[in-house]
Design an enzyme around this catalytic site. Structure first.
Site, PDB file in Angstrom:
ATOM      1  CE  LYS A  57      -8.031  -2.770   6.266  1.00 27.26           C
ATOM      2  NZ  LYS A  57      -8.112  -1.293   6.354  1.00 27.26           N
ATOM      3  CB  SER A  87      -0.924  -0.010   1.222  1.00 26.46           C
ATOM      4  OG  SER A  87      -1.775   1.115   1.217  1.00 26.46           O
ATOM      5  N   GLY A 118      -4.789  -4.813   5.789  1.00 30.45           N
ATOM      6  CA  GLY A 118      -3.862  -4.640   6.898  1.00 30.45           C
ATOM      7  C   GLY A 118      -4.073  -3.319   7.598  1.00 30.45           C
ATOM      8  CE  LYS A 161      -4.252   3.601   2.319  1.00 30.66           C
ATOM      9  NZ  LYS A 161      -5.481   3.053   2.953  1.00 30.66           N
ATOM     10  CD  GLU A 203      -9.338  -1.020   0.544  1.00 30.17           C
ATOM     11  OE1 GLU A 203      -9.355  -1.393   1.730  1.00 30.17           O
ATOM     12  OE2 GLU A 203      -8.293  -1.021  -0.159  1.00 30.17           O
ATOM     13  CE  LYS A 224      -4.655  -0.242   0.126  1.00 27.99           C
ATOM     14  NZ  LYS A 224      -5.525  -0.773   1.192  1.00 27.99           N
ATOM     15  CG  ASP A 238     -11.352  -1.322   4.661  1.00 28.95           C
ATOM     16  OD1 ASP A 238     -11.629  -1.899   5.725  1.00 28.95           O
ATOM     17  OD2 ASP A 238     -10.267  -0.730   4.498  1.00 28.95           O
ATOM     18  CG  ASP A 262      -8.023   2.361   0.532  1.00 27.38           C
ATOM     19  OD1 ASP A 262      -9.210   2.725   0.621  1.00 27.38           O
ATOM     20  OD2 ASP A 262      -7.374   1.928   1.500  1.00 27.38           O
TER      21      ASP A 262
END
Length: 369
Positions: free
Chosen positions: A262, A135, A290, A163, A213, A161, A238, A188
């Site tokens: 998660k 990430s 995570g 952000k 996400e 991934k 999520d 995400d």
């Protein structure tokens, strides 16, 4: 068994670099490390919370208060014959799932030690290795982003991934996709967008993403269902999935094409397995998210990700992605096929570095039965 005492530690463990999302920036882990003791055996767990309620409503302070005042007394009053008992014991408690999960993980670890079984065996895992990605937080500019991503690609990560947030979404994604046309890529948003951004978010469809996400509100399912109909890219939920019931609602409303599990977010392994089974029955893939866990929580995530419906790479990077030194002596190392090896040693397999754990502990509480 009956738990004789529970130890909680608040830690301050620095990251190798700050981690920034659409809503907050973190400099290190402030997780609560939990150790239960019964019949001469310890069990370890982790609640990977932060100091402030940005990801969800829980913080390091609320977890310590809940465990000390409510959850530990509830748990220590009971005879526990199986780790699945914890979900039943905590059933009357509303929310506070990360606090619950830290204790539940420790109970699973204790039973692994006493039964001489690995966590993978206990959970029903089927893989010797699990696929993982990395990430990447929000960077100061695209050149820096490409340099950071390039470093992870060179390290062997095959899934990235990003952000994202308004103003840092389409162009950064375009740049990474242009630089690495064939890499597995996803984004995400950490709940920063609204339905008004639907047309804008649809521009991400051109980049062949695995998923988008949690684009909308942290507690929303209905608007995600509306947004999913406007996008080709699967939405992954999520923050919205905090229980098996929420997963069922999302599946029935067709609010997503993927679910991020998660275990700390949903209250532990028992709820995680229920969500996994429900999603598999609905032909919806899952992956393990995570929370920048230490090696204790990371070992728990890796074992869970060995279950059969975890078919997408998880956010369970090697320990060195986040920590120069971790509180375990056996950190996970990235294999050359972008996987981590699932421990086959008893319990969660984490070997605690007590000297360093003591050094990064900022508060310790011992709760006796």
């Amino acid at each position: 068994m009956r738990i004789q005492h529970i130890e909680m530690r608040r830690i301050d463990l620095p990251y190798v670099a700050p981690f920034e999302t659409s809503g907050w920036r973190e400099e290190g882990s402030h997780a609560i490390i939990m150790r239960i003791h019964a019949d001469g055996v310890d069990g370890w767990g982790e609640a990977p919370v932060g100091p402030l309620p940005w990801y969800n409503e829980e913080t390091s302070t609320t977890v310590m208060a809940m465990v000390n005042e409510i959850l530990a007394p509830m748990l220590m009053r009971q005879d526990i014959t199986d780790p699945s008992d914890v979900q039943r014991i905590f059933a009357p408690v509303r929310a506070n799932r990360m606090a619950q999960s830290g204790l539940e993980f420790a109970v699973w670890d204790w039973f692994g030690r006493t039964r001489q079984q690995s966590l993978k065996q206990m959970l029903g895992g089927v893989r010797e290795r699990v696929s993982v990605g990395v990430s990447v937080g929000i960077q100061k500019d695209i050149d820096t982003l490409l340099k950071v991503v390039g470093g992870y690609v060179d390290n062997g990560y095959q899934r990235i991934k990003l952000k994202i947030k308004p103003g840092w979404d389409i162009e950064p994604t375009r740049a990474v996709r242009s630089a690495w046309p064939n890499i597995m890529l996803q984004v995400d948003a950490n709940s920063i967008y609204t339905l008004d951004h639907a047309e804008h978010l649809a521009q991400l469809d051109e980049f062949g993403l695995l998923l988008i996400e949690q684009p909308l509100a942290h507690d929303d399912i209905i608007d995600h269902a509306k947004l999913q109909r406007a996008l080709q890219t699967p939405i992954c939920l999520d923050e919205s999935i905090v229980s098996p019931e929420h997963a069922r609602w999302a599946i029935e409303l067709r609010a997503c094409g993927v679910i991020n599990i998660k275990p700390s977010r949903v209250g532990g392994f028992a709820a995680s397995k229920q969500i996994h089974d429900m999603a598999m029955a609905a032909d919806i893939p899952v992956w393990c998210g995570g929370m920048l866990e230490t090696g204790i929580g990371r070992a728990a995530n890796v074992a869970l990700a060995s279950l059969p419906n975890f078919v997408l790479p998880g956010d369970i990077s090697a320990n060195a992605r986040y920590y120069k030194r971790d509180v375990v002596t056996n950190p996970f190392i990235l294999n050359n096929d972008s996987t981590l090896t699932v421990p086959d040693s008893i319990a969660n397999g984490a070997e605690i570095d007590m000297e360093y754990l003591d050094a990064v502990t900022t508060q310790k509480v011992l709760i006796k039965a």
